[in-house]
Design a protein around this motif. Structure first.
Motif, short mmCIF file in Angstrom:
data_model
loop_
_atom_site.label_atom_id
_atom_site.label_comp_id
_atom_site.label_asym_id
_atom_site.label_seq_id
_atom_site.Cartn_x
_atom_site.Cartn_y
_atom_site.Cartn_z
N ALA A 242 -118.55 10.31 -49.33
CA ALA A 242 -119.23 9.78 -48.15
C ALA A 242 -118.34 9.84 -46.92
N ARG A 243 -117.04 9.50 -47.11
CA ARG A 243 -116.13 9.57 -45.96
C ARG A 243 -115.98 11.01 -45.48
N ALA A 244 -115.87 11.93 -46.46
CA ALA A 244 -115.74 13.34 -46.09
C ALA A 244 -116.99 13.82 -45.36
N PHE A 245 -118.16 13.33 -45.77
CA PHE A 245 -119.41 13.73 -45.12
C PHE A 245 -119.43 13.28 -43.66
N LEU A 246 -119.05 12.01 -43.43
CA LEU A 246 -119.06 11.51 -42.05
C LEU A 246 -118.10 12.28 -41.16
N GLU A 247 -116.99 12.74 -41.74
CA GLU A 247 -116.02 13.49 -40.95
C GLU A 247 -116.47 14.92 -40.68
N SER A 248 -117.42 15.42 -41.49
CA SER A 248 -117.83 16.82 -41.36
C SER A 248 -119.05 17.02 -40.46
N VAL A 249 -119.83 15.96 -40.20
CA VAL A 249 -121.05 16.12 -39.40
C VAL A 249 -120.80 15.61 -37.98
N PRO A 250 -121.52 16.17 -37.01
CA PRO A 250 -121.32 15.73 -35.61
C PRO A 250 -121.98 14.41 -35.28
N SER A 251 -122.86 13.93 -36.12
CA SER A 251 -123.60 12.70 -35.82
C SER A 251 -122.66 11.50 -35.80
N PRO A 252 -122.80 10.60 -34.84
CA PRO A 252 -121.97 9.38 -34.80
C PRO A 252 -122.40 8.41 -35.89
N HIS A 253 -121.57 7.41 -36.12
CA HIS A 253 -121.95 6.38 -37.08
C HIS A 253 -121.50 5.02 -36.57
N LEU A 254 -122.25 4.00 -36.94
CA LEU A 254 -121.96 2.62 -36.56
C LEU A 254 -121.63 1.83 -37.81
N GLU A 255 -120.56 1.03 -37.70
CA GLU A 255 -120.17 0.17 -38.81
C GLU A 255 -120.94 -1.14 -38.71
N LYS A 256 -121.59 -1.54 -39.79
CA LYS A 256 -122.23 -2.85 -39.83
C LYS A 256 -121.17 -3.93 -39.93
N PRO A 257 -121.39 -5.07 -39.38
CA PRO A 257 -122.48 -5.44 -38.46
C PRO A 257 -122.18 -4.96 -37.05
N PHE A 258 -123.18 -4.86 -36.24
CA PHE A 258 -123.00 -4.37 -34.87
C PHE A 258 -123.73 -5.32 -33.93
N ALA A 259 -123.24 -5.35 -32.71
CA ALA A 259 -123.85 -6.21 -31.69
C ALA A 259 -125.08 -5.52 -31.12
N GLY A 260 -126.09 -6.36 -30.71
CA GLY A 260 -127.31 -5.79 -30.16
C GLY A 260 -127.06 -5.01 -28.89
N ARG A 261 -126.18 -5.52 -28.03
CA ARG A 261 -125.89 -4.82 -26.78
C ARG A 261 -125.21 -3.48 -27.05
N GLU A 262 -124.34 -3.45 -28.04
CA GLU A 262 -123.68 -2.20 -28.41
C GLU A 262 -124.72 -1.17 -28.85
N LEU A 263 -125.72 -1.64 -29.59
CA LEU A 263 -126.76 -0.76 -30.09
C LEU A 263 -127.62 -0.23 -28.94
N LEU A 264 -128.01 -1.11 -28.05
CA LEU A 264 -128.86 -0.70 -26.92
C LEU A 264 -128.12 0.25 -26.00
N SER A 265 -126.82 0.00 -25.80
CA SER A 265 -126.03 0.89 -24.94
C SER A 265 -125.95 2.28 -25.54
N LEU A 266 -125.76 2.38 -26.86
CA LEU A 266 -125.67 3.68 -27.52
C LEU A 266 -127.01 4.43 -27.41
N ILE A 267 -128.13 3.68 -27.51
CA ILE A 267 -129.45 4.32 -27.41
C ILE A 267 -129.65 4.91 -26.03
N GLN A 268 -129.30 4.15 -24.99
CA GLN A 268 -129.46 4.67 -23.63
C GLN A 268 -128.60 5.91 -23.41
N GLU A 269 -127.40 5.90 -23.99
CA GLU A 269 -126.52 7.08 -23.86
C GLU A 269 -127.15 8.30 -24.51
N ARG A 270 -127.78 8.12 -25.69
CA ARG A 270 -128.40 9.23 -26.39
C ARG A 270 -129.64 9.72 -25.65
#
Length: 762
Positions: free
Chosen positions: A730-758
């Protein structure tokens, strides 16, 4: 009858005997020196020779010389000895004397001895014309298989020799007969012959002397020389026997060289080699044995019994193995403990087998030091335990993060909802309701703080779960220390005050989890060096600073018991520990030393008993180019509304994310990746796809692979959610793909900010 009397010291007390003999009609000749015997003999053959041996019993050479004189074989030799000491004359009897006469003797006994001598002489005279003497010697020479020669006494001129003699030295009969051994250059050194002839003169015989000769071709031969005096041609000669022992000497030399080679081999082997006699005492050992057991030289080991270098409990087994090897001749292999000079124990694997050494039966023991193997086994066991703990920690973190994700999301949502329902400063609300809402908001804030603390602990726990990850990256040692201190708080707080002085230092290139392992070990050791129960009296200080050499310095100091001076040089040795049995394995600091040196750093310790210790870790800084100052913040773009897909097998996570995101976006929730894939297959399209990485059935990795194969534009919009990648794949997979990942738990503002950026880059 002609009688020769050989006296000692004048022999005045023998005068009555001379008178009595003359009165009986015998002719008496008296000499007082052995050198005068030949002259007296030439004046006439003597039927009886009386040799005075009362004060000097070493008359063997004289007896042999008399027998070699012309007619000496027929003469009767009578020894005069002291009464009560006749047994000392046995060698002279063996050399050729005929009879003994105890002194003082009466006339009757003397008359009887003289009559016996006369009769014996008459019989010998009657046999002297028989074919004996030189003819017999020639016959013996002819049939003897041993190289034999007869030479003159004075010059060593060869007068007779057998075929074995000529074959040994490589000469023909014509080349040898009539020439001296010196002229033939037979002797390796001429002085040898003179010494041997002198020995022959003194003792009458030479037995088993190792003599070296040269053959005609110059080959050196070893013989075992036997010599004696014999009459030949009417005069005394030397008869010599030369048994050739050259093959034996060569075998001995070969054995000697092999033993020298064996000693050289023993000395050169990297293993511990010792040779024991059949009594289990050390006969020989290489320097490796002495060094391993703490001795300065091998000589200190020689003569020690095996019981001196093995524990008492192991003696019976070791002794049985040695006797078994002697009895069966087979090698015996077993693990064994050896006692070092300082009383500590060395573990070895020993092979014992019988082998002749220096010509004696011996037992050879070849032992391999198992310290390195035990260290590797201990490190492997520790690595396995750490990997197991890491896997468990990652799993626990994953299980905690899922509920923690919707817990923190719901807490944030509840606080925001309360704030929107009852804005700050509102006065129209009934006081009791306002007070209740305020209390609820305070409780939610405290709950949020607790959740954040749990989140921090889980993050630190995940840091230590990646013990198998050896990748190096730029690491901020202060962050690692903070995480480590969170884990070590329970160990520290009951023993000492914690003082942190974490100055800004450059990042280092290393592995976060391994540095955390080093710092945690140092912190736990510092805590264990302080007795519990009085934390106000002790202190553990953690410092980060620049060292004088430009390296990053991390110091962990304590005010504990300290370390004895004699223990400091061995502190980083594997299996060495100053802790009580069952408390420490002696591997912690050794592993710390290995990890730090692998990063190009150093670890040092200073300590004073009763005043505490300071461990200093020095690490080289990373060569990162100084970062440019961050650009000036741009005005926030207008918020866009997008279509979101949330895929997570935990229903409450989906609900919490939907509750947080729906006021701002259109959200579709799914607890199965297969269902989400079917939606996209049916034609639905999403601006952002949140997908949990680890799910039953179709995992997030499988979901992403399917999208990439059939709908690559949707695969580009995936953001992974993970509560902790619990597998290396799983760690190797995350390092091989361009998609970002978020570690749980995450703050709501952090999530909303990432969505606006995308959405802005869509």
């Amino acid at each position: 009858m002609r009688v020769l009397i050989v006296t000692q010291g004048g022999g005045a007390d023998l005068a009555p005997v001379e008178s009595w003999l003359r009165a009986q009609g015998h002719t008496v000749v008296t000499v007082t020196r052995e050198a005068d015997v030949p002259a007296a003999w030439r004046s006439g053959t003597c039927a009886l020779v009386m040799v005075d041996a009362r004060t000097d019993t070493s008359r063997v050479p004289l007896v042999r010389a008399l027998r070699c004189l012309p007619g000496g074989e027929e003469s009767v030799l009578l020894l005069l000895g002291r009464r009560g000491a006749l047994g000392s004359l046995r060698p002279a009897l063996d050399a050729g004397a005929d009879d003994l006469l105890a002194w003082p003797a009466d006339e009757e006994e003397l008359a009887l001895r003289l009559e016996l001598a006369r009769r014996r002489f008459v019989r010998r005279e009657g046999r002297k014309d028989l074919p004996f003497g030189d003819d017999l010697k020639e016959t013996l020479l002819a049939v003897s298989p041993v190289p034999t020669s007869i030479t003159t006494i004075t010059e060593g001129r060869v007068v007779a020799a057998n075929e074995a003699y000529f074959e040994l030295f490589g000469y023909t009969r014509e080349e040898v007969i009539g020439r001296t051994t010196v002229e033939l250059s037979l002797w390796e050194t001429p002085v040898d012959r003179s010494q041997i002839v002198e020995k022959l003169r003194r003792h009458g015989t030479v037995r088993g002397v190792d003599a070296q000769y040269r053959t005609r071709e110059g080959e050196l031969r070893h013989t075992l020389l036997f010599m004696g005096l014999v009459p030949y041609g009417g005069t005394p000669h030397i008869i010599a026997f030369f048994p050739d022992i050259t093959p034996l000497k060569r075998a001995e030399e070969s054995l000697r060289r092999s033993e020298v080679s064996f000693r050289t081999l023993i000395g050169s082997l990297p293993d511990l080699v010792a040779v024991f006699d059949t009594g289990a005492r050390v006969r020989y050992a290489n320097l490796k044995v002495a060094t391993a057991l703490g001795y300065e030289s091998v000589n200190e080991l020689l003569g020690k019994h095996i019981s001196d270098i093995i524990p008492k409990d192991d003696f019976a087994s070791a002794d049985a193995r040695m006797h078994e090897a002697l009895r069966t001749g087979r090698a015996a292999l077993q693990e064994r403990r050896l006692v070092k000079r300082d009383g500590s124990v060395l573990h070895v694997e020993s092979t014992t087998f019988p082998l002749p050494f220096d010509g004696e039966d011996s037992i050879v023991s070849v032992s391999h030091d198992l310290t390195e193997r035990y260290q590797m086994q201990a490190r492997l066991m520790l690595a396995q335990r750490m990997a197991s703990v890491g896997t468990l920690a990652a799993g626990v973190a994953h299980e905690i993060n899922n509920p923690l994700a919707y817990l923190t999301a719901n807490l944030a949502f509840a606080r925001e909802e309360l704030a929107s329902v009852l804005p700050t400063g509102t006065r129209s609300v009934e006081p009791r309701l306002a007070e209740a809402v305020a209390s609820a908001q305070a409780a939610l804030a405290e709950a949020q703080q607790g959740a954040d603390r749990v989140r921090s602990i889980v993050r630190d726990l995940k840091t230590f779960s990646r013990v198998d990850s050896a990748e190096s990256a730029e690491v901020d040692v202060r962050q690692v220390l903070e995480s480590t201190l969170n884990l070590a708080t329970t160990e520290i707080r009951h023993r000492a005050r914690l003082v942190k002085q974490l100055d800004a230092v450059p990042t280092v290139v290393g592995n976060e989890s391994r540095l955390g392992q080093v710092f945690l070990n140092l912190l736990v050791n510092a805590a264990q060096a302080i007795p519990s129960g009085a934390p106000e009296r002790h202190e553990i200080r953690v410092v980060t600073r620049h060292s004088g050499s430009g390296r990053v310095c991390v110091e962990v100091s304590d005010t504990g018991a300290g370390i004895a001076k004699e223990h400091l040089p061995r502190l980083f040795d594997p299996f060495f520990t100053t802790k009580e049995p069952g408390v420490g394995t002696g591997l912690g600091l050794s592993i710390c030393h290995s990890l730090v040196t692998a990063l190009g750093g150093e670890i040092h310790v200073t300590s004073e008993p009763g005043k505490g210790s300071t461990f200093q870790v020095l690490l080289p800084p990373s060569r990162r180019v100084a970062e440019r100052p961050p650009p000036a913040p741009q005005p926030a773009p207008a918020e866009k509304r997008g279509r979101l897909l949330v895929v997570d097998d935990e229903p409450l996570v989906c609900t919490a994310l939907g509750r947080t995101l729906r006021p701002h976006h259109d959200v579709t929730l799914s607890t199965r990746a297969q269902e989400a894939l079917e939606r996209i297959e049916a034609g639905e399209r999403f601006d952002v796809v949140f997908c949990d990485l680890m799910m039953p059935g179709m995992s997030g990795m499988d979901f992403y692979s399917a999208l990439q194969a059939r709908h690559p534009e949707q695969a580009q919009r995936v953001i992974f959610l993970t509560g902790g990648a619990v597998t290396p794949q799983a760690r190797a997979f995350l390092e091989s793909v361009p998609s970002p990942h978020l570690e749980k738990p995450f703050a709501g503002r952090e999530l909303l900010s990432l969505i606006q950026e995308r959405l802005a880059h869509a």
